[in-house]
Design a protein around this motif. Structure first.
Motif, mmCIF file in Angstrom:
data_model
loop_
_atom_site.group_PDB
_atom_site.id
_atom_site.type_symbol
_atom_site.label_atom_id
_atom_site.label_comp_id
_atom_site.label_asym_id
_atom_site.label_seq_id
_atom_site.Cartn_x
_atom_site.Cartn_y
_atom_site.Cartn_z
ATOM 1 N N SER A 110 0.870 -1.176 0.000
ATOM 2 C CA SER A 110 0.000 0.000 0.000
ATOM 3 C C SER A 110 0.906 1.224 0.000
ATOM 4 N N ARG A 111 0.297 2.390 -0.094
ATOM 5 C CA ARG A 111 1.104 3.610 -0.138
ATOM 6 C C ARG A 111 1.832 3.866 1.177
ATOM 7 N N LYS A 112 1.235 3.474 2.311
ATOM 8 C CA LYS A 112 1.797 3.766 3.620
ATOM 9 C C LYS A 112 2.563 2.555 4.154
ATOM 10 N N LEU A 113 3.887 2.654 4.142
ATOM 11 C CA LEU A 113 4.730 1.530 4.549
ATOM 12 C C LEU A 113 4.501 1.156 6.007
ATOM 13 N N ASP A 114 4.312 2.142 6.872
ATOM 14 C CA ASP A 114 4.115 1.846 8.286
ATOM 15 C C ASP A 114 2.901 0.944 8.504
ATOM 16 N N SER A 115 1.819 1.208 7.790
ATOM 17 C CA SER A 115 0.616 0.380 7.912
ATOM 18 C C SER A 115 0.884 -1.038 7.416
ATOM 19 N N CYS A 116 1.677 -1.149 6.361
ATOM 20 C CA CYS A 116 2.037 -2.468 5.833
ATOM 21 C C CYS A 116 2.888 -3.240 6.830
ATOM 22 N N VAL A 126 5.583 -3.707 1.582
ATOM 23 C CA VAL A 126 6.169 -2.930 0.487
ATOM 24 C C VAL A 126 5.348 -1.671 0.259
ATOM 25 N N ALA A 127 6.012 -0.539 0.219
ATOM 26 C CA ALA A 127 5.341 0.708 -0.119
ATOM 27 C C ALA A 127 5.145 0.763 -1.633
ATOM 28 N N CYS A 128 3.906 0.949 -2.059
ATOM 29 C CA CYS A 128 3.616 0.942 -3.498
ATOM 30 C C CYS A 128 2.414 1.821 -3.802
ATOM 31 N N HIS A 129 2.606 2.799 -4.655
ATOM 32 C CA HIS A 129 1.504 3.598 -5.199
ATOM 33 C C HIS A 129 1.178 2.986 -6.554
ATOM 34 N N VAL A 130 0.101 2.232 -6.637
ATOM 35 C CA VAL A 130 -0.158 1.464 -7.852
ATOM 36 C C VAL A 130 -0.462 2.349 -9.060
ATOM 37 N N GLY A 131 -0.735 3.631 -8.816
ATOM 38 C CA GLY A 131 -0.961 4.531 -9.937
ATOM 39 C C GLY A 131 0.318 4.932 -10.645
#
Length: 258
Positions: free
Chosen positions: A46-52, A70-75
């Protein structure tokens, strides 16, 4: 006759690696949990690594499976490429992709929708899933096969003026599902799940309070994330070995009511 033991075996994902975008909360988090409980190592993106990271720690503690945050902005195309590369580098395989990340922007009226908002909606809900599915599908087809699951929306079948760009992007995801099912057959299966009104963080602004009726749903209530997860497990596993190109509603009957 299929026994309970054989059903459990068909749903076993031991030795598999599953990637779930938007996997730190809501429907994505429920899917991550059930795939790990079935034996899969998981990548939570997801965009927020801490939440992941928090979700990954919970998964490892409750299931004993490995979980990679993994921090990832799928856009963003490059983030999608990096997610695939990190998965293969860390686990050495890629068996299941769940394209769950999405966004449904709020706007005052159709005339208020700007180009930036429109493009962002399509980037997150369609462009990213396209790139991830193509990268993952190509890898799976060249190796041991696998399953791709696109999480869409029942709104893609009955588009609302209040969510029109989102519904249009998710309708494209339905088409992508059918097209990729043909492109990567026979080794890769591609299916879509279309949730209806579910109780998640994103629905707090409009959903009835917990315990209240939802008269706009034939089942008279909101769905819960754990009511989607078992279907995702089914589609990820060998239990659905003859299912591909399917677009499956899980909406409490909303689309039929409309």
């Amino acid at each position: 006759m299929t026994s309970l033991a054989s059903l459990a075996s068909l749903h076993d994902l031991t030795g598999k690696t599953a990637v779930v975008t938007g996997g730190s909360r809501g429907i994505g988090r429920a899917i991550v949990q059930i795939l790990a409980e079935a034996g899969a190592d998981v990548v939570i993106a997801s965009r927020k690594l801490d939440s992941c990271k928090i979700a990954a720690e919970e998964v490892e503690a409750t299931t004993g499976r490995r979980a990679l945050p993994v921090a990832c902005h799928v856009g963003r195309w490059e983030d999608c490429n990096d997610l695939v590369d990190q998965t293969l580098e860390h686990f050495g395989r890629f068996d299941v992709l769940v394209n769950n990340a999405g966004m449904s922007p709020v706007y005052e009226n159709l005339e208020a929708i700007g180009e930036e908002l429109y493009d962002k909606t399509f980037d997150v809900n369609l462009k990213g899933p396209f790139r991830l599915a193509v990268r993952a599908g190509a890898y799976m087809a060249e190796h041991e096969g696998g399953s791709i699951i696109n999480i869409g929306t029942a709104g893609s079948l009955v588009a609302s003026v209040n969510q029109l760009p989102y519904a249009c992007a998710k309708a494209g995801l339905n088409a992508l599902t059918v097209g990729l099912a043909e492109a990567y057959a026979p080794k890769v299966r591609v299916n879509a799940i279309l949730p209806g009104p579910f109780r998640t963080d994103l629905s707090k602004s409009w959903a009835p309070a917990e315990g209240e009726d939802a008269p706009f749903v034939p089942l008279n209530r909101m769905g819960r994330p754990e009511e989607v997860a078992p279907l995702a497990l089914h589609l990820a596993s060998n239990a659905s070995s003859f299912t591909t190109g399917a677009v499956i509603r899980v909406d409490g009957g909303v689309t039929r009511k409309v």
